[in-house]
Design a protein around this motif. Structure first.
Motif, PDB file in Angstrom:
ATOM      1  N   UNK A  35      68.375  49.690  75.057  1.00 26.94           N
ATOM      2  CA  UNK A  35      69.305  48.798  74.358  1.00 26.94           C
ATOM      3  C   UNK A  35      68.644  48.213  73.121  1.00 26.94           C
ATOM      4  N   UNK A  36      67.421  47.709  73.288  1.00 26.53           N
ATOM      5  CA  UNK A  36      66.695  47.101  72.176  1.00 26.53           C
ATOM      6  C   UNK A  36      66.503  48.088  71.030  1.00 26.53           C
ATOM      7  N   UNK A  37      66.092  49.302  71.370  1.00 26.02           N
ATOM      8  CA  UNK A  37      65.870  50.300  70.336  1.00 26.02           C
ATOM      9  C   UNK A  37      67.167  50.661  69.619  1.00 26.02           C
ATOM     10  N   UNK A  38      68.239  50.792  70.384  1.00 28.61           N
ATOM     11  CA  UNK A  38      69.517  51.155  69.767  1.00 28.61           C
ATOM     12  C   UNK A  38      69.996  50.071  68.807  1.00 28.61           C
ATOM     13  N   UNK A  39      69.849  48.808  69.217  1.00 27.77           N
ATOM     14  CA  UNK A  39      70.301  47.708  68.362  1.00 27.77           C
ATOM     15  C   UNK A  39      69.411  47.540  67.139  1.00 27.77           C
ATOM     16  N   UNK A  40      68.197  48.078  67.213  1.00 29.50           N
ATOM     17  CA  UNK A  40      67.281  48.038  66.070  1.00 29.50           C
ATOM     18  C   UNK A  40      67.249  49.356  65.308  1.00 29.50           C
ATOM     19  N   UNK A  41      68.240  50.224  65.594  1.00 30.65           N
ATOM     20  CA  UNK A  41      68.370  51.517  64.899  1.00 30.65           C
ATOM     21  C   UNK A  41      67.122  52.386  65.029  1.00 30.65           C
ATOM     22  N   UNK A  42      66.482  52.363  66.191  1.00 32.38           N
ATOM     23  CA  UNK A  42      65.285  53.174  66.387  1.00 32.38           C
ATOM     24  C   UNK A  42      65.659  54.651  66.467  1.00 32.38           C
ATOM     25  N   UNK A  43      64.894  55.520  65.790  1.00 34.35           N
ATOM     26  CA  UNK A  43      65.151  56.962  65.881  1.00 34.35           C
ATOM     27  C   UNK A  43      64.797  57.544  67.242  1.00 34.35           C
ATOM     28  N   UNK A  44      64.163  56.739  68.101  1.00 32.95           N
ATOM     29  CA  UNK A  44      63.843  57.221  69.438  1.00 32.95           C
ATOM     30  C   UNK A  44      65.085  57.336  70.323  1.00 32.95           C
ATOM     31  N   UNK A  45      66.198  56.729  69.871  1.00 32.61           N
ATOM     32  CA  UNK A  45      67.471  56.847  70.580  1.00 32.61           C
ATOM     33  C   UNK A  45      68.401  57.711  69.725  1.00 32.61           C
ATOM     34  N   UNK A  46      69.013  58.704  70.337  1.00 32.59           N
ATOM     35  CA  UNK A  46      69.877  59.607  69.583  1.00 32.59           C
ATOM     36  C   UNK A  46      71.016  58.847  68.904  1.00 32.59           C
ATOM     37  N   UNK A  47      71.407  59.336  67.735  1.00 39.84           N
ATOM     38  CA  UNK A  47      72.367  58.630  66.890  1.00 39.84           C
ATOM     39  C   UNK A  47      73.670  58.320  67.629  1.00 39.84           C
ATOM     40  N   UNK A  48      74.178  59.288  68.384  1.00 40.26           N
ATOM     41  CA  UNK A  48      75.451  59.079  69.089  1.00 40.26           C
ATOM     42  C   UNK A  48      75.318  57.972  70.127  1.00 40.26           C
ATOM     43  N   UNK A  49      74.156  57.939  70.803  1.00 38.57           N
ATOM     44  CA  UNK A  49      73.937  56.914  71.826  1.00 38.57           C
ATOM     45  C   UNK A  49      73.764  55.548  71.164  1.00 38.57           C
ATOM     46  N   UNK A  50      73.025  55.499  70.043  1.00 36.57           N
ATOM     47  CA  UNK A  50      72.874  54.230  69.317  1.00 36.57           C
ATOM     48  C   UNK A  50      74.235  53.654  68.945  1.00 36.57           C
ATOM     49  N   UNK A  51      75.104  54.503  68.446  1.00 39.52           N
ATOM     50  CA  UNK A  51      76.427  54.034  68.020  1.00 39.52           C
ATOM     51  C   UNK A  51      77.234  53.515  69.200  1.00 39.52           C
ATOM     52  N   UNK A  52      77.170  54.212  70.331  1.00 38.73           N
ATOM     53  CA  UNK A  52      77.905  53.765  71.523  1.00 38.73           C
ATOM     54  C   UNK A  52      77.407  52.407  72.010  1.00 38.73           C
ATOM     55  N   UNK A  53      76.080  52.237  72.030  1.00 44.67           N
ATOM     56  CA  UNK A  53      75.511  50.970  72.485  1.00 44.67           C
ATOM     57  C   UNK A  53      75.865  49.843  71.514  1.00 44.67           C
ATOM     58  N   UNK A  54      75.797  50.113  70.232  1.00 45.29           N
ATOM     59  CA  UNK A  54      76.146  49.102  69.230  1.00 45.29           C
ATOM     60  C   UNK A  54      77.607  48.704  69.337  1.00 45.29           C
ATOM     61  N   UNK A  55      78.470  49.664  69.597  1.00 46.60           N
ATOM     62  CA  UNK A  55      79.892  49.352  69.790  1.00 46.60           C
ATOM     63  C   UNK A  55      80.095  48.516  71.046  1.00 46.60           C
ATOM     64  N   UNK A  56      79.353  48.850  72.106  1.00 47.62           N
ATOM     65  CA  UNK A  56      79.445  48.085  73.353  1.00 47.62           C
ATOM     66  C   UNK A  56      78.995  46.648  73.124  1.00 47.62           C
TER      67      UNK A  56
END
Length: 340
Positions: A35-56
């Motif tokens: 979650x932390x990585x996705x909200x910080x736009x980390x490349x370690x999380x795939x783009x599609x997953x980052x977007x889903x988590x950010x939307x959530x």
């Protein structure tokens, strides 16, 4: 839940309170660090997953606490690698096995954007803390409580060693020591060697597995001469066994360094390898191939070992504790057993 199947969290009652990162992790079915990585736009999380988590996060009114994030960032993207051994003349930190494992670990960690903090087990336990996201312990040693004390630091922990039924909430990764011992036992049995001396410390879990497998696979009489790691201890242990009257036809050492020391002691005693005594080592270090009598050994892939423990810890940080895994081993037959 697969990362590509992030839940939308519908139906979860926040009771009017502000959601936490833990809430989001539970809603999405992933770890808090993901979650932390996705909200910080980390490349370690795939783009599609980052977007889903950010939307959530947006749908549930989650707002990242910048001050807390900055505090955490001083700890994020680092792992601690603790070495079980203490350096000595016989086991220096320049040991090729250790360097190969650390090289593999650094390859995986730095490629994923992590820095590696290197220390020893003793120093880590003295500090009682680790400024990192997780810990790798290279070697479980003979102290059954050491791993538990490291786990008490409350960080994901991956140990290079041999799994035990009593293992707690840490992950043990290792090479297949029982397979290695079986290969040695079968090889010595095929040569008709029936009285084997084992040089090593059977209180060490990895060594105990090798010894047990040698006994079962060889069907031979196996005596044990306790021995620490290193060329010096190998020489001393071999001389001690001869002094107490051991007379056999094979020596199986728990490491190549022990075997090289034992080989020197036999030569000094006028005993020929392999005509009088067949000799095997373990590990596959470069020196085993260029010994006075090239050493039959079981090769472990130490670079791959470092890569594996690093990859397993990173998997744990992203997706929860992964499955254990054993690395295969290979018997390298040389002149110390066959004379050829």
């Amino acid at each position: 839940m697969a990362k590509s199947e992030i839940s939308n969290g519908s139906g979860r009652d926040m009771s009017g309170r502000r959601p936490t990162m833990g809430d989001l992790a539970a809603l999405a079915g992933v770890s808090k660090i993901t979650i932390s990585r996705a909200l910080n736009d980390s490349p370690l999380v795939r783009a599609a997953v980052r977007e889903q988590i950010q939307q959530l996060a947006s749908a549930h009114g989650y707002r990242l606490n910048t001050a807390a994030r900055n505090l955490r960032l001083r700890r994020n993207h680092s792992i601690t690698a603790a070495i079980e051994m203490m350096p000595s003349a016989d086991r220096p930190m320049s040991d090729p096995i250790l360097l190969a494992a650390l090289g593999g670990l650094l390859q995986v960690a730095t490629s994923a954007g992590y820095r590696v903090i290197l220390t020893t087990l003793a120093q880590l336990l003295q500090s009682r803390s680790a400024d990192s996201d997780g810990i790798i312990l290279l070697g479980q040693g003979t102290d059954p409580d050491a791993v538990r004390r490291v786990r008490a630091l409350d960080l994901p922990l991956v140990v290079w060693g041999t799994p035990r039924d009593s293992d707690g909430d840490w992950l043990t990764i290792g090479s297949d020591n029982r397979a290695g011992g079986r290969l040695i036992g079968e090889h010595l049995a095929s040569l008709g060697r029936r009285r084997i001396l084992f040089l090593g410390d059977p209180t060490h879990p990895e060594i105990a597995d090798r010894l047990d497998a040698i006994r079962k696979a060889s069907g031979a009489e196996v005596e044990v001469q306790p021995c620490d790691f290193g060329i010096g201890p190998g020489s001393v242990a071999m001389k001690a066994a001869l002094a107490r009257g051991w007379r056999g036809d094979a020596v199986a050492a728990a490491s190549d360094a022990i075997a090289l020391g034992a080989q020197t002691a036999l030569q000094e005693a006028g005993i020929t390898v392999p005509a009088d005594i067949a000799m095997t080592g373990y590990d596959g270090i470069p020196a085993s191939a260029v010994a006075a009598v090239p050493l039959t050994t079981v090769r472990q892939d130490w670079e791959r070992a470092g890569e594996l423990v690093g990859a397993k810890l990173l998997q744990w940080l992203d997706n929860g504790r992964p499955e254990a895994e054993l690395l295969p081993v290979e018997l390298i037959i040389r002149a110390s057993t066959t004379g050829a």
